[in-house]
Design an enzyme around this catalytic site. Structure first.
Site, PDB file in Angstrom:
ATOM      1  N   LYS A 197       0.901  -1.598   0.041  1.00 57.91           N
ATOM      2  CA  LYS A 197      -0.017  -0.043  -0.292  1.00 57.91           C
ATOM      3  C   LYS A 197       1.184   1.489  -0.265  1.00 57.91           C
ATOM      4  O   LYS A 197       1.955   1.168   0.137  1.00 57.91           O
ATOM      5  CB  LYS A 197      -1.063  -0.145   1.328  1.00 57.91           C
ATOM      6  CG  LYS A 197      -2.190  -1.016   0.465  1.00 57.91           C
ATOM      7  CD  LYS A 197      -2.779  -1.132   1.826  1.00 57.91           C
ATOM      8  CE  LYS A 197      -3.969  -2.490   2.547  1.00 57.91           C
ATOM      9  NZ  LYS A 197      -4.184  -1.968   3.179  1.00 57.91           N
ATOM     10  N   TYR A 213     -12.268  -2.097  -4.523  1.00 59.41           N
ATOM     11  CA  TYR A 213     -13.357  -2.044  -2.942  1.00 59.41           C
ATOM     12  C   TYR A 213     -14.434  -1.987  -2.645  1.00 59.41           C
ATOM     13  O   TYR A 213     -15.288  -1.902  -1.808  1.00 59.41           O
ATOM     14  CB  TYR A 213     -12.176  -1.335  -2.389  1.00 59.41           C
ATOM     15  CG  TYR A 213     -10.970  -1.520  -1.892  1.00 59.41           C
ATOM     16  CD1 TYR A 213     -10.295  -2.544  -0.749  1.00 59.41           C
ATOM     17  CD2 TYR A 213     -10.143  -0.822  -2.375  1.00 59.41           C
ATOM     18  CE1 TYR A 213      -9.146  -2.735  -0.318  1.00 59.41           C
ATOM     19  CE2 TYR A 213      -8.455  -0.909  -1.918  1.00 59.41           C
ATOM     20  CZ  TYR A 213      -7.572  -2.466  -0.550  1.00 59.41           C
ATOM     21  OH  TYR A 213      -6.747  -2.272  -0.676  1.00 59.41           O
ATOM     22  N   ASN A 232      -2.089   0.412   7.080  1.00 56.54           N
ATOM     23  CA  ASN A 232      -1.734  -1.211   7.490  1.00 56.54           C
ATOM     24  C   ASN A 232      -0.356  -2.156   6.612  1.00 56.54           C
ATOM     25  O   ASN A 232      -0.443  -2.925   6.581  1.00 56.54           O
ATOM     26  CB  ASN A 232      -2.347  -2.412   7.687  1.00 56.54           C
ATOM     27  CG  ASN A 232      -3.963  -2.382   7.048  1.00 56.54           C
ATOM     28  OD1 ASN A 232      -3.363  -2.283   5.631  1.00 56.54           O
ATOM     29  ND2 ASN A 232      -4.283  -2.740   7.183  1.00 56.54           N
ATOM     30  N   HIS A 259      -2.385  -5.594   1.383  1.00 57.01           N
ATOM     31  CA  HIS A 259      -3.461  -5.994   2.086  1.00 57.01           C
ATOM     32  C   HIS A 259      -2.957  -6.992   0.738  1.00 57.01           C
ATOM     33  O   HIS A 259      -2.318  -7.557   0.129  1.00 57.01           O
ATOM     34  CB  HIS A 259      -4.567  -5.334   0.441  1.00 57.01           C
ATOM     35  CG  HIS A 259      -5.594  -6.423  -0.471  1.00 57.01           C
ATOM     36  ND1 HIS A 259      -6.500  -5.617   0.492  1.00 57.01           N
ATOM     37  CD2 HIS A 259      -5.162  -6.819  -1.014  1.00 57.01           C
ATOM     38  CE1 HIS A 259      -7.135  -6.915  -0.069  1.00 57.01           C
ATOM     39  NE2 HIS A 259      -6.703  -7.681  -1.099  1.00 57.01           N
ATOM     40  N   GLU A 308      -9.592 -10.988  -7.677  1.00 52.72           N
ATOM     41  CA  GLU A 308      -8.486  -9.980  -7.646  1.00 52.72           C
ATOM     42  C   GLU A 308      -7.442  -9.589  -8.728  1.00 52.72           C
ATOM     43  O   GLU A 308      -6.765  -8.563  -9.043  1.00 52.72           O
ATOM     44  CB  GLU A 308      -8.234 -10.021  -6.324  1.00 52.72           C
ATOM     45  CG  GLU A 308      -9.050  -9.551  -4.950  1.00 52.72           C
ATOM     46  CD  GLU A 308      -8.472  -9.532  -3.509  1.00 52.72           C
ATOM     47  OE1 GLU A 308      -9.346  -8.804  -3.266  1.00 52.72           O
ATOM     48  OE2 GLU A 308      -7.626 -10.183  -3.252  1.00 52.72           O
TER      49      GLU A 308
END
Length: 137
Positions: A9, A49, A112, A115, A126
């Site tokens: 990320k 998302y 965080n 993913h 995905e």
């Protein structure tokens, strides 16, 4: 051989820890079958998302994921989905086990670091979102 999707990320890319994160994957038996660095558009982030569209954090998630470049990868190996999730650690880095990617590199539950697909079925969806079959080798 299973495949799973991993996204490093914007927070981790900005920190310059992409290589360290990739090393975690490779050192633990996950091979990189495809990788690219890109800037997600708002449209792409919303689509990727969309499963979270009704959740209160959706707007912030889209904003965060478009705040800088990401590194998207297909990881391959035995039990790749589970292994990747174990390496990532808990979503909240404060709850992540020591030595996991999120414990070591994440800033918060929002920023965080990574993913990872949560199931084999979602991994396939995905991966197809980001990669053409010819890009995976």
């Amino acid at each position: 051989m299973e495949q799973t999707l991993s996204i490093i990320k914007p927070d981790a890319v900005k920190k310059g820890v992409v290589g360290k994160i990739i090393d975690r994957f490779e050192s633990n038996g996950l091979r990189i079958a495809a990788a690219k660095k890109l800037q997600l558009s708002v449209e792409d982030a919303k689509k990727f998302y969309e499963v979270h569209a009704a959740r209160p954090f959706y707007g912030e998630l889209v904003e965060f994921m478009t705040s800088g470049p990401v590194v998207v990868m297909v990881l391959e190996g035995d039990n790749a989905v589970v292994k990747n999730r174990e390496l990532m650690g808990a979503t909240n880095p404060k709850e992540a086990a020591a030595g996991t990617i999120r414990a070591d590199f994440a800033e918060s539950i929002d920023a965080n670091a990574v993913h990872g697909s949560d199931s084999l079925e979602n991994a396939k969806t995905e991966i197809a979102f980001f990669f053409a079959k010819r890009e995976i080798c």
